[in-house]
Design a protein around this motif. Structure first.
Motif, PDB file in Angstrom:
ATOM      1  N   UNK A   5       1.087  -1.099   0.137  1.00 55.46           N
ATOM      2  CA  UNK A   5      -0.144  -0.152  -0.339  1.00 55.46           C
ATOM      3  C   UNK A   5       1.118   1.006  -0.054  1.00 55.46           C
ATOM      4  N   UNK A   6       0.555   1.950  -0.792  1.00 54.01           N
ATOM      5  CA  UNK A   6       1.468   3.629  -0.590  1.00 54.01           C
ATOM      6  C   UNK A   6       0.512   4.224   0.074  1.00 54.01           C
ATOM      7  N   UNK A   7       1.757   4.403   1.065  1.00 48.70           N
ATOM      8  CA  UNK A   7       1.568   5.549   2.604  1.00 48.70           C
ATOM      9  C   UNK A   7       2.210   6.864   2.192  1.00 48.70           C
ATOM     10  N   UNK A   8       2.854   7.643   2.590  1.00 48.99           N
ATOM     11  CA  UNK A   8       3.257   8.792   2.384  1.00 48.99           C
ATOM     12  C   UNK A   8       4.264   9.694   1.140  1.00 48.99           C
ATOM     13  N   UNK A   9       4.485  10.621   0.937  1.00 43.56           N
ATOM     14  CA  UNK A   9       4.885  10.977  -0.292  1.00 43.56           C
ATOM     15  C   UNK A   9       6.921  11.477   0.211  1.00 43.56           C
ATOM     16  N   UNK A  10       7.269  10.681  -0.807  1.00 43.32           N
ATOM     17  CA  UNK A  10       8.465  10.661  -0.340  1.00 43.32           C
ATOM     18  C   UNK A  10       9.741  11.997  -0.452  1.00 43.32           C
ATOM     19  N   UNK A  11      10.757  12.432  -0.720  1.00 42.01           N
ATOM     20  CA  UNK A  11      11.863  13.060  -1.510  1.00 42.01           C
ATOM     21  C   UNK A  11      12.101  12.685  -3.010  1.00 42.01           C
ATOM     22  N   UNK A  12      11.964  13.802  -3.580  1.00 45.41           N
ATOM     23  CA  UNK A  12      11.899  13.507  -5.106  1.00 45.41           C
ATOM     24  C   UNK A  12      13.236  14.466  -5.416  1.00 45.41           C
ATOM     25  N   UNK A  13      14.568  14.077  -6.035  1.00 45.99           N
ATOM     26  CA  UNK A  13      16.083  14.758  -6.564  1.00 45.99           C
ATOM     27  C   UNK A  13      15.337  14.634  -7.600  1.00 45.99           C
ATOM     28  N   UNK A  14      15.732  15.580  -8.227  1.00 47.48           N
ATOM     29  CA  UNK A  14      16.077  15.423  -9.524  1.00 47.48           C
ATOM     30  C   UNK A  14      17.276  14.586 -10.857  1.00 47.48           C
ATOM     31  N   UNK A  15      18.756  15.302  -9.395  1.00 46.57           N
ATOM     32  CA  UNK A  15      19.164  14.729  -9.597  1.00 46.57           C
ATOM     33  C   UNK A  15      20.045  14.815  -8.319  1.00 46.57           C
ATOM     34  N   UNK A  16      20.720  12.911  -8.334  1.00 44.71           N
ATOM     35  CA  UNK A  16      20.959  12.050  -6.702  1.00 44.71           C
ATOM     36  C   UNK A  16      22.949  12.698  -6.383  1.00 44.71           C
ATOM     37  N   UNK A  17      22.595  12.885  -5.216  1.00 47.42           N
ATOM     38  CA  UNK A  17      24.339  13.107  -5.173  1.00 47.42           C
ATOM     39  C   UNK A  17      25.345  12.349  -5.958  1.00 47.42           C
ATOM     40  N   UNK A  18      26.741  12.971  -6.173  1.00 47.81           N
ATOM     41  CA  UNK A  18      27.445  12.180  -6.780  1.00 47.81           C
ATOM     42  C   UNK A  18      28.174  11.101  -5.942  1.00 47.81           C
ATOM     43  N   UNK A  19      27.764  10.711  -5.331  1.00 49.21           N
ATOM     44  CA  UNK A  19      28.402   9.735  -4.358  1.00 49.21           C
ATOM     45  C   UNK A  19      27.103   8.751  -3.976  1.00 49.21           C
ATOM     46  N   UNK A  20      26.159   8.797  -4.167  1.00 48.50           N
ATOM     47  CA  UNK A  20      25.189   8.066  -4.527  1.00 48.50           C
ATOM     48  C   UNK A  20      24.859   7.514  -6.678  1.00 48.50           C
ATOM     49  N   UNK A  21      25.324   8.544  -7.202  1.00 45.54           N
ATOM     50  CA  UNK A  21      25.213   7.412  -8.376  1.00 45.54           C
ATOM     51  C   UNK A  21      26.175   7.050  -8.596  1.00 45.54           C
ATOM     52  N   UNK A  22      27.336   7.354  -7.692  1.00 44.95           N
ATOM     53  CA  UNK A  22      28.708   6.337  -7.945  1.00 44.95           C
ATOM     54  C   UNK A  22      28.605   4.614  -7.317  1.00 44.95           C
ATOM     55  N   UNK A  23      27.191   4.637  -7.018  1.00 43.64           N
ATOM     56  CA  UNK A  23      27.122   3.423  -5.984  1.00 43.64           C
ATOM     57  C   UNK A  23      26.417   2.461  -7.238  1.00 43.64           C
ATOM     58  N   UNK A  24      26.336   3.100  -8.765  1.00 44.78           N
ATOM     59  CA  UNK A  24      25.253   2.246  -9.608  1.00 44.78           C
ATOM     60  C   UNK A  24      25.610   1.519 -10.016  1.00 44.78           C
TER      61      UNK A  24
END
Length: 240
Positions: free
Chosen positions: A221-240
């Motif tokens: 079930x859907x619960x609540x709104x989450x934060x949307x970031x048009x661009x994720x931090x560089x350190x997070x992108x590097x984990x992909x």
């Protein structure tokens, strides 16, 4: 939604559509895997999984893999096709505040491009809604979409851009069916073209909504709104 779900232990996923599991009885069976994506982070051998059971005698594999409960505590719904039903329920029950106030909600509506929109809300106005299931968790509460290069997902965003240009509301709902996701954005480290297209869409009037879910054997079930970031931090992108 989960009246006939049963518990098992995951052995392996293979051939995209299949997985082997061990039931609580000790019996090893092959089940249908309803997710054709990369399923990065969604496959953990030995983890608890929940299966739905079909009574259709024509099905070769009557059981379908629905949920995995990872050892880190995260629960993920791997049945991506369930996202539309979850969003429809959330609209009906007022969970998605941004999509309230319409008299009509139609599913699978053919639009000008010849494709079908997940939802068209109308009266007053017209609002075209596309839904995407997010299951790629990157740690520290971050999630991203897509989990593999997806020209199809990018085309859907381009269709929303065209709809917005015509003066209708165009909305992309990113539904995190992963309890470890608290904020999310485009997976630039996997599909940079998608990320660029999504940011262009936002600049041209497409709305992006991110929502989280409760995920468990009692249902999704859907619960609540989450934060949307048009661009994720560089350190997070590097984990992909």
């Amino acid at each position: 939604m989960s009246d006939h779900w049963i518990c098992a232990r995951l052995l392996r996923r293979y051939k995209r559509f299949l997985a082997d599991v061990v039931l609580e009885s000790g019996e090893e069976v092959t089940v249908h895997c309803p997710n054709t994506g990369a399923m990065t982070g969604c496959v953990e051998e030995g983890a608890t999984v929940w299966l739905s059971v079909s009574d259709n005698p024509k099905r070769k594999y009557p059981m379908t893999w629905e949920i995995i409960e990872r050892s880190n505590g995260d629960a993920i719904c791997v049945h991506s096709a369930r996202a539309n039903a979850v969003v429809e329920e959330a609209i009906t029950k007022g969970v998605i505040a941004e999509l309230q106030g319409f008299s009509h909600c139609q599913r699978e509506v053919k639009i000008a491009s010849g494709t079908r929109a997940d939802f068209v809300l109308s009266e007053p106005g017209r609002c075209v809604v596309e839904v995407k299931s997010v299951t790629l968790g990157l740690g520290d509460g971050y999630g991203a979409f897509p989990d593999a290069v997806s020209d199809r997902a990018r085309r859907h965003v381009e269709e929303l851009i065209a709809i917005a240009a015509q003066g209708d509301r165009a909305v992309l709902v990113l539904l995190a069916m992963h309890t470890g996701i608290e904020r999310l954005g485009p997976a630039d480290g996997i599909d940079p073209r998608y990320g660029d297209t999504l940011r262009r869409a936002i600049a041209e009037g497409v709305e992006v909504l991110a929502y989280g879910c409760e995920v468990g054997p009692e249902g999704v079930r859907a619960t609540a709104a989450l934060e949307f970031l048009p661009q994720l931090p560089a350190a997070i992108i590097e984990r992909m």
